[in-house]
Design an enzyme around this catalytic site. Structure first.
Site, PDB file in Angstrom:
ATOM      1  N   SER A 210       6.497  -7.326  -9.968  1.00 43.59           N
ATOM      2  CA  SER A 210       6.473  -8.219  -8.815  1.00 43.59           C
ATOM      3  C   SER A 210       7.763  -9.059  -8.768  1.00 43.59           C
ATOM      4  O   SER A 210       8.861  -8.500  -8.731  1.00 43.59           O
ATOM      5  CB  SER A 210       5.212  -9.089  -8.869  1.00 43.59           C
ATOM      6  OG  SER A 210       4.971  -9.716  -7.636  1.00 43.59           O
TER       7      SER A 210
ATOM      8  N   ASP B 267       0.023  -2.033  -0.735  1.00 47.00           N
ATOM      9  CA  ASP B 267       0.345  -3.259  -1.472  1.00 47.00           C
ATOM     10  C   ASP B 267       0.605  -4.392  -0.480  1.00 47.00           C
ATOM     11  O   ASP B 267       1.592  -4.358   0.259  1.00 47.00           O
ATOM     12  CB  ASP B 267       1.579  -3.016  -2.346  1.00 47.00           C
ATOM     13  CG  ASP B 267       1.895  -4.190  -3.261  1.00 47.00           C
ATOM     14  OD1 ASP B 267       1.371  -5.290  -3.037  1.00 47.00           O
ATOM     15  OD2 ASP B 267       2.682  -3.998  -4.209  1.00 47.00           O
TER      16      ASP B 267
ATOM     17  N   HIS C 197      -1.546  -3.967  -6.856  1.00 44.67           N
ATOM     18  CA  HIS C 197      -0.367  -4.748  -7.226  1.00 44.67           C
ATOM     19  C   HIS C 197      -0.559  -5.388  -8.601  1.00 44.67           C
ATOM     20  O   HIS C 197       0.343  -5.364  -9.437  1.00 44.67           O
ATOM     21  CB  HIS C 197      -0.118  -5.832  -6.166  1.00 44.67           C
ATOM     22  CG  HIS C 197       1.150  -6.591  -6.362  1.00 44.67           C
ATOM     23  ND1 HIS C 197       2.368  -6.136  -5.907  1.00 44.67           N
ATOM     24  CD2 HIS C 197       1.396  -7.780  -6.971  1.00 44.67           C
ATOM     25  CE1 HIS C 197       3.308  -7.016  -6.227  1.00 44.67           C
ATOM     26  NE2 HIS C 197       2.745  -8.018  -6.881  1.00 44.67           N
TER      27      HIS C 197
END
Length: 329
Positions: free
Chosen positions: A139, A271, A300
């Site tokens: 991320s 996502d 995610h």
């Protein structure tokens, strides 16, 4: 398999001062002090994981263990918390490096740019200069990984794997549009609410709440997650999130192009933090790059329930790189 990994592979927990900020580091493998280890068995490579936001290392332990096992325990795997996302328990000793960067030298250490400098400071003070590095970002950790490549070309990084990369147009994503009012426009109300609600809450109640939440998620954790309900940590996480939405707008194609041969991108399907169209855009811009789309429908937050599968894939991607390091040594 997961239960075997948990039983057989110890993870060493440390709290250190990095840039003057309490920082949690979880180290998988028998090597806990790479600087002072002068033995012949000292590894020549470190796999370094940079978390998403919030940067709670404990959630990454199953992935760390599974990855360490998947590479046959040949190299250490470490994961670091974000600055301000971890507070040491009262009975835990906080270690300090003699040449740690002074906190005042980093402006806004809890913000996006400060988090990049925080990771750079750790690598420079806790990892030998000649040790090869594999960066694994998740991320926002992907954005930080790219910035490390850009700002520290002297680091011997041989590979950077970017999992579910949030590196552009954050505010335009489905989740970004939802979170923007809370993390930016209404952030002070959110901060006050967090302190007023959680600060007076007894630690026993917080522990119970966390335990109930983990049971509902079917997630087992061997390290304390009290920081999840610590107002100081939540406010810093929200502050970082707000900066992500405001500052992570344009993809840094220059650094991607310069280091494309070192990069592996792994995008999710469906996502809400990184739509599939972002995958198509970067794939079109860099058709020769190693840019992949998840075919397994991992979420995610893969660390909650897909750590074993993801670790196996990452280990397979690293097979050639790790073999070359072993041949050289």
């Amino acid at each position: 398999m997961d239960s075997e990994i948990k039983e057989e592979i110890p993870v060493h927990e440390e709290f250190i001062l990095c840039c003057g900020v309490e920082t949690q580091v979880l180290k998988c493998g028998p090597w806990t002090d790479l600087f002072n280890d002068q033995t012949a068995n000292r590894p020549k490579l470190l796999i370094f994981i940079i978390t998403g936001n919030p940067g709670f290392c404990a959630f990454y332990v199953p992935f760390v263990k599974a990855l360490y096992s998947s590479i046959n325990r040949r190299f250490p795997v470490w994961v670091i918390s974000h600055a301000g996302h971890a507070l040491a328990p009262k009975d835990k000793k906080i270690l300090a490096a003699s040449d740690d960067t002074n906190a005042q030298e980093i402006k806004d250490v809890y913000g996006l740019r400060g988090q990049v400098e925080h990771k750079l400071a750790f690598l420079r003070t806790h990892v030998p200069k000649d040790m090869k590095l594999v960066l694994i970002g998740h991320s926002v950790g992907c954005y930080i990984s790219l910035q490390i490549l850009k700002q520290a070309p002297e680091l011997p990084i041989i590979r950077s794997i970017l999992l579910f990369p949030t590196i552009e147009r954050m505010a335009e994503t489905p989740n970004g549009r939802i979170m923007f009012p809370f993390l930016y426009r209404l952030r002070y109300i959110f901060y006050a609410f967090g302190y007023l609600l959680l600060k007076p809450c007894p630690e026993t109640v917080k522990s119970w709440l966390i335990r109930m939440a983990l049971q509902r998620m079917n997630f087992q954790c061997e390290f304390s997650l009290l920081n999840v309900l610590e107002p100081f940590c939540l406010v810093n996480s929200a502050y970082l999130g707000g900066q992500e939405l405001m500052e992570m707008v344009k993809r840094d194609d220059e650094v991607i192009e310069e280091h494309l041969s070192k990069l592996i991108f792994y995008y999710g399907t469906g996502d809400p933090w990184c739509p599939e169209e972002y995958y198509q855009d970067i794939k079109n811009r860099f058709p020769e790059g190693d840019i992949r789309l998840c075919e397994k429908k991992f979420p995610h937050a893969f660390i909650l329930h897909s750590s074993q599968e993801m670790a196996g894939m990452v280990a397979d991607w690293l097979k050639d790189d790790l073999s070359k390091v072993e041949v050289v040594t």
